[in-house]
Motif scaffolding. Structure first.
Motif, mmCIF file in Angstrom:
data_model
loop_
_atom_site.group_PDB
_atom_site.id
_atom_site.type_symbol
_atom_site.label_atom_id
_atom_site.label_comp_id
_atom_site.label_asym_id
_atom_site.label_seq_id
_atom_site.Cartn_x
_atom_site.Cartn_y
_atom_site.Cartn_z
ATOM 1 N N GLN A 188 -7.999 0.250 11.270
ATOM 2 C CA GLN A 188 -7.964 -1.158 10.897
ATOM 3 C C GLN A 188 -7.675 -1.231 9.412
ATOM 4 O O GLN A 188 -8.423 -0.666 8.600
ATOM 5 C CB GLN A 188 -9.299 -1.836 11.217
ATOM 6 N N MET A 189 -6.604 -1.919 9.063
ATOM 7 C CA MET A 189 -6.179 -2.002 7.669
ATOM 8 C C MET A 189 -6.200 -3.452 7.221
ATOM 9 O O MET A 189 -5.453 -4.278 7.758
ATOM 10 C CB MET A 189 -4.767 -1.417 7.517
ATOM 11 N N ASN A 190 -7.057 -3.754 6.267
ATOM 12 C CA ASN A 190 -7.191 -5.112 5.735
ATOM 13 C C ASN A 190 -6.720 -5.163 4.289
ATOM 14 O O ASN A 190 -6.613 -4.131 3.619
ATOM 15 C CB ASN A 190 -8.650 -5.570 5.823
ATOM 16 N N SER A 191 -6.470 -6.374 3.828
ATOM 17 C CA SER A 191 -6.053 -6.587 2.432
ATOM 18 C C SER A 191 -4.924 -5.643 2.030
ATOM 19 O O SER A 191 -4.979 -4.982 0.994
ATOM 20 C CB SER A 191 -7.255 -6.391 1.494
ATOM 21 N N LEU A 192 -3.905 -5.608 2.854
ATOM 22 C CA LEU A 192 -2.798 -4.682 2.612
ATOM 23 C C LEU A 192 -2.038 -5.035 1.338
ATOM 24 O O LEU A 192 -1.907 -6.218 0.977
ATOM 25 C CB LEU A 192 -1.850 -4.674 3.799
ATOM 26 N N THR A 193 -1.570 -4.016 0.662
ATOM 27 C CA THR A 193 -0.758 -4.178 -0.542
ATOM 28 C C THR A 193 0.563 -3.438 -0.352
ATOM 29 O O THR A 193 0.680 -2.577 0.532
ATOM 30 C CB THR A 193 -1.480 -3.596 -1.769
ATOM 31 N N PRO A 194 1.569 -3.743 -1.169
ATOM 32 C CA PRO A 194 2.846 -3.016 -1.057
ATOM 33 C C PRO A 194 2.686 -1.505 -1.206
ATOM 34 O O PRO A 194 3.492 -0.741 -0.653
ATOM 35 C CB PRO A 194 3.673 -3.616 -2.198
ATOM 36 N N GLU A 195 1.652 -1.074 -1.910
ATOM 37 C CA GLU A 195 1.403 0.358 -2.079
ATOM 38 C C GLU A 195 0.971 1.039 -0.779
ATOM 39 O O GLU A 195 0.950 2.266 -0.699
ATOM 40 C CB GLU A 195 0.349 0.600 -3.162
ATOM 41 N N ASP A 196 0.617 0.258 0.214
ATOM 42 C CA ASP A 196 0.253 0.823 1.519
ATOM 43 C C ASP A 196 1.479 1.066 2.399
ATOM 44 O O ASP A 196 1.347 1.615 3.490
ATOM 45 C CB ASP A 196 -0.715 -0.115 2.250
ATOM 46 N N THR A 197 2.637 0.661 1.943
ATOM 47 C CA THR A 197 3.859 0.870 2.708
ATOM 48 C C THR A 197 4.114 2.354 2.896
ATOM 49 O O THR A 197 4.173 3.117 1.923
ATOM 50 C CB THR A 197 5.057 0.223 1.986
ATOM 51 N N ALA A 198 4.226 2.780 4.156
ATOM 52 C CA ALA A 198 4.416 4.195 4.461
ATOM 53 C C ALA A 198 4.582 4.373 5.965
ATOM 54 O O ALA A 198 4.358 3.434 6.739
ATOM 55 C CB ALA A 198 3.210 5.019 3.991
ATOM 56 N N LEU A 199 4.946 5.571 6.337
ATOM 57 C CA LEU A 199 4.922 5.980 7.740
ATOM 58 C C LEU A 199 3.552 6.586 7.999
ATOM 59 O O LEU A 199 3.134 7.508 7.292
ATOM 60 C CB LEU A 199 6.032 6.987 8.005
#
Length: 112
Positions: free
Chosen positions: A81-92
């Motif tokens: 579960q991923m909350n408060s996502l930021t552009p830095e979380d962009t990944a495979l």
């Protein structure tokens, strides 16, 4: 041959949430720890979260307080579960059993 299949990746705006799933074909799933890794373009693969067979968890500092790993042993599935996502979380994002088996990955893209 253990098969791991991730799903749930998507394109979302910053601040939103996603829930990733990873289903395992392993007979001994409940007895093994599971891990989520991620790899952004140009970066090395990094450990995001781990969960032990008893449900104990560990997180990378960059996701603590925002991501939650869990497992459903009856369904041979581990979640992220991923909350408060930021552009830095962009990944495979990949799941692994830590014994050499990896899924194909699911793409998470966070726009600003």
């Amino acid at each position: 041959q253990v098969r791991l299949e991730e799903s749930g990746g998507d394109l979302v705006q910053a601040g939103k949430s996603l829930r990733l799933s990873c289903k395992s074909s392993e007979m001994r799933f409940a007895a093994l720890p599971m891990h989520w890794y991620r790899q952004a373009p140009g970066n090395e693969r990094e450990l995001v979260a781990s969960i032990g067979r008893l449900g104990n968890t560990n997180y990378a500092d960059s996701v603590k307080g925002r991501f939650t790993i869990s497992r459903d042993n009856a369904k041979n599935t581990v979640f992220l579960q991923m909350n408060s996502l930021t552009p830095e979380d962009t990944a495979l994002y990949y799941c692994t059993n830590g014994r050499g088996s990896w899924g194909q990955g699911t793409q998470v893209t966070v726009s600003s």
